[in-house]
Design an enzyme around this catalytic site. Structure first.
Site, PDB file in Angstrom:
ATOM      1  N   GLU A 232      17.560   3.819 -13.643  1.00 21.03           N
ATOM      2  CA  GLU A 232      17.793   3.406 -12.276  1.00 21.03           C
ATOM      3  C   GLU A 232      19.217   2.868 -12.109  1.00 21.03           C
ATOM      4  O   GLU A 232      19.747   2.232 -13.023  1.00 21.03           O
ATOM      5  CB  GLU A 232      16.779   2.326 -11.879  1.00 21.03           C
ATOM      6  CG  GLU A 232      15.339   2.770 -12.109  1.00 21.03           C
ATOM      7  CD  GLU A 232      14.328   1.628 -12.038  1.00 21.03           C
ATOM      8  OE1 GLU A 232      14.617   0.614 -11.348  1.00 21.03           O
ATOM      9  OE2 GLU A 232      13.265   1.742 -12.663  1.00 21.03           O
ATOM     10  N   GLU A 343      13.943  -0.928  -2.130  1.00 21.92           N
ATOM     11  CA  GLU A 343      12.801  -1.668  -2.670  1.00 21.92           C
ATOM     12  C   GLU A 343      13.006  -3.149  -2.384  1.00 21.92           C
ATOM     13  O   GLU A 343      14.123  -3.661  -2.493  1.00 21.92           O
ATOM     14  CB  GLU A 343      12.679  -1.437  -4.173  1.00 21.92           C
ATOM     15  CG  GLU A 343      11.581  -2.254  -4.850  1.00 21.92           C
ATOM     16  CD  GLU A 343      11.557  -2.073  -6.368  1.00 21.92           C
ATOM     17  OE1 GLU A 343      10.735  -2.744  -7.022  1.00 21.92           O
ATOM     18  OE2 GLU A 343      12.366  -1.286  -6.897  1.00 21.92           O
TER      19      GLU A 343
END
Length: 428
Positions: A232, A343
């Site tokens: 990520e 997120e």
């Protein structure tokens, strides 16, 4: 003028008053002594544990740079970075450049000239105070308070389990259990060897210190079970991790669904950095403003077809380093899913949905200059070519809190706007 009186326990007591005073003093101090005796071993053990961890993370620098935001950036010899604490990297020969770059990169400057947004300036706040020399890498120094904010020394620098966005699983029970919410675009059903995006940079407001807001690329391998592999990269605001509300560049990796492996940035052994210009976890500057100048950063993650390592590039020319292939199981071959988006952590303070913002804190339908975006999203195919993703899906657990809308045009290729304010009249 007052005076300080020296109080002392008498060595010899001749009367009941003296003896009573001694008994009273002992009686009053006894619970305190017991409390101290009970706490000290734990406190000492914890302090020792924190000191050891800081010593492992903070390598001896060649020189250090004080950043205007309070960070200290240590310029550490490239061969002394935390990655080489890993037993399988003790005699590792550093790969100083990828064998191949993916073909078909967008010309970011040309696109920026047409559309009016600013190409990524590739600057971090600490650059105003100095730079790291060749042969060193910049590492944000970890402080004692950083570690103490974590639930434990062991969990410092790690995400919680089940924080990955799993499309088609918007079960309310699962949403509440994980406490993580997303607004993403994704592709699946093929073999992927990397992903790229240009990400609009904002500074979302965070309601609770234990919450965060991030915008990133996920490169995923395996199932959504206990063996999930993930790489990520993106930007995040995380008061718990960094002690402030600055927007910061970050990376993350795990090979077991966030259980025991992996971490943010360089907070464990894994990612090998080769770049002396950009520090993982350092503040990004400048950032976008509502109805004002827009700034974005480009991130590319891809698998070197020759060596098999997963590389990361920040901006148009900052090759950051790589995750060695042996760290992973599924990703040692290829990725099975790519996700782009936002997120947040929703800790439901006071029993209500958090007001922590995602992206700019505005819903996608507000568009450019107001809502946050990802543009020129691409995937890397098995021939090491950057391609337009096919069959893009979108996912959000609660679209009345955070949402996502995709689009396509000549300059931005495949893009999407995403985000939202969290708690509002339709998201109580």
């Amino acid at each position: 003028m007052g005076r300080v009186t020296n109080l002392r326990c008498p060595c010899k007591g001749t009367g009941a008053l003296s003896r009573g005073m001694v008994v009273l003093v002992v009686f009053l101090w006894f619970p305190v002594l017991l409390t101290c005796a009970a706490r000290l071993p734990f406190g000492s053990k914890q302090t020792l544990e924190v000191k050891k961890h800081l010593k492992r993370l903070n390598k001896t620098p060649v020189h250090s740079i004080q950043s205007p935001d309070g960070d200290i950036i240590d310029c550490v010899n490239i061969s002394h970075q935390p990655a080489f604490d890993h037993p399988l990297l003790k005699n590792h020969f550093i790969q100083m450049r990828p064998s191949y770059h993916p073909e078909g990169l967008y010309d970011e400057n040309k696109i920026a000239e047409k559309t009016g947004e600013r190409p990524d300036p590739n600057t971090q706040l600490w650059h105003s105070s100095g730079r790291c020399s060749e042969g060193t890498i910049p590492i944000r120094r970890t402080r004692k308070d950083d570690v103490l904010r974590s639930s434990s020394v062991k969990r410092y620098g790690r995400k919680k389990h089940r924080s990955i966005p799993q499309p088609r699983s918007a079960d309310p029970d699962l949403v509440n259990e994980s406490g993580h919410q997303h607004a993403i675009a994704y592709v699946e059903g093929d073999k992927y060897y990397g992903a790229k995006a240009t990400i609009n940079v904002w500074e979302p407001q965070i309601q609770q210190p234990n919450e965060f807001s991030l915008s990133q690329i996920w490169v995923l391998g395996g199932s959504f079970g206990e063996d999930l592999n993930s790489i990520e990269a993106g930007w995040q605001v995380s008061p718990d991790l960094y002690g402030d509300n600055n927007t910061r560049l970050f990376t993350y990796w795990t090979s077991d669904a966030y259980q025991a492996t992996g971490c943010y940035n360089l907070l464990c052994s894994g990612f090998i950095q080769i770049n002396n210009e950009i520090a993982m976890g350092a503040s990004i500057s400048p950032i976008s403003a509502y109805r004002n100048s827009q700034y974005d950063i480009s991130i590319l993650v891809w698998k070197d077809p020759k060596e098999g390592n997963w590389w990361m590039q920040f901006g148009s020319d900052n090759v950051m380093g790589y995750w060695p292939a042996f760290l992973f199981s599924y990703l040692a071959d290829s990725a099975s899913m790519i996700e782009w988006g936002g997120e947040v952590v929703n800790s439901e303070p006071d029993g209500e949905h958090t007001s922590t913002q995602m992206g700019s804190g505005r819903f996608p339908d507000e568009g450019f200059g107001k809502a946050s975006y990802f543009r020129n999203i691409q995937v890397v195919d098995e021939s090491n070519n950057l391609k337009t993703p096919k069959g893009i899906g979108t996912f959000t657990e609660q679209s009345n809190c955070y949402d996502v809308q995709t689009g396509n045009n000549g300059d931005w290729g495949h893009y999407f706007y995403y985000g939202g304010p969290g708690r509002n009249a339709n998201c109580p």
